[in-house]
Design a protein around this motif. Structure first.
Motif, PDB file in Angstrom:
ATOM      1  N   GLU A 149     -15.627   5.846 -62.188  1.00  0.00           N
ATOM      2  CA  GLU A 149     -17.183   5.161 -62.223  1.00  0.00           C
ATOM      3  C   GLU A 149     -17.919   4.806 -61.321  1.00  0.00           C
ATOM      4  OE1 GLU A 149     -18.140   8.229 -63.362  1.00  0.00           O
ATOM      5  OE2 GLU A 149     -16.504   9.469 -64.478  1.00  0.00           O
ATOM      6  N   SER A 183     -11.278   9.784 -63.388  1.00  0.00           N
ATOM      7  CA  SER A 183     -12.389   9.635 -63.103  1.00  0.00           C
ATOM      8  C   SER A 183     -12.738   7.810 -62.325  1.00  0.00           C
ATOM      9  CB  SER A 183     -13.541  10.228 -62.514  1.00  0.00           C
ATOM     10  OG  SER A 183     -14.486   9.795 -64.282  1.00  0.00           O
ATOM     11  N   SER A 229      -6.424   5.899 -59.771  1.00  0.00           N
ATOM     12  CA  SER A 229      -6.633   5.338 -60.660  1.00  0.00           C
ATOM     13  C   SER A 229      -6.549   4.302 -61.845  1.00  0.00           C
ATOM     14  CB  SER A 229      -7.830   6.845 -61.048  1.00  0.00           C
ATOM     15  OG  SER A 229      -8.633   6.198 -62.047  1.00  0.00           O
ATOM     16  N   LYS A 235     -16.238  16.859 -52.703  1.00  0.00           N
ATOM     17  CA  LYS A 235     -15.809  16.205 -53.324  1.00  0.00           C
ATOM     18  C   LYS A 235     -14.936  17.000 -54.771  1.00  0.00           C
ATOM     19  CE  LYS A 235     -20.398  16.218 -53.601  1.00  0.00           C
ATOM     20  NZ  LYS A 235     -21.894  15.658 -54.007  1.00  0.00           N
TER      21      LYS A 235
END
Length: 191
Positions: A110, A108, A48, A146
């Motif tokens: 997005e 996260s 990330s 998920k």
């Protein structure tokens, strides 16, 4: 018996197509088999922005010979933030094989993602682009969750089907993708 190649074979490649590596909105999840490392062939990148695991080997006592033993096996890779750490776990045939962690939880992603099973979905440095790194093997069942699955879930369901929800049935809402590659046999007519 080994893979017969001297390069990486891609199992899964998911990335953010609108963002380049290192940008704040970039994300990538890449799982590969690396034939050049016969004693630890599973590698993955979970990124990330510019943080995370990159080309990380995982798995103990798993060799290219054990993978290519002409028998079906179940491999599950789980990656999740745990407190201030990022933790990865590899399960083989429903049993935890190895846990590794590194400091620094990831944020996260997005943005929209795109992916491929069995080949690269985008460029990976000098190793090629879309369609490169083709997997030389068979996949019978593919699940992408998920949310992290715990050892009990993986141990119970590694060799059993799971059920996805419908509009009226909210079972397994964390099951993002489920491909059962056993839907019919080509060349046979059902009566």
């Amino acid at each position: 018996e080994s893979f017969g190649h001297s390069f990486k074979e891609v199992i899964l490649d998911i990335h953010t197509p609108s963002y380049v590596s290192g940008s704040d909105s970039y994300g990538r999840f890449l799982v590969e088999l690396d034939a050049s490392n016969a004693s630890a062939p599973f590698t993955f990148s979970y990124i990330s922005a510019s943080s995370g695991f990159v080309n990380q080997a995982i798995g103990t006592s798993i060799t290219t010979t054990k993978i290519a033993d002409n028998a079906w096996h179940h491999y599950a890779l789980s990656v999740a933030n745990k407190g201030n750490n990022l933790r990865a776990r590899l399960y083989v045939d429903g049993v935890l094989n190895q846990t590794i962690s590194m400091p620094g939880a990831l944020g996260s992603v997005e943005s929209n993602t795109s992916g491929s099973i069995g080949a690269m979905s985008t460029t990976n440095l000098s190793l090629g682009g879309l369609g490169w790194g083709k997997l030389s093997g068979s996949i019978d069942d593919f699940r992408y969750w998920k949310a992290e699955r715990n050892p009990k879930h993986i141990g119970t369901y590694y060799d059993r089907p799971v059920y996805g929800g419908t509009i009226k049935d909210n079972s397994n809402p964390d099951l993002g993708i489920y491909f059962k590659f056993n839907e019919g046999i080509t060349g046979e007519n059902k009566t």
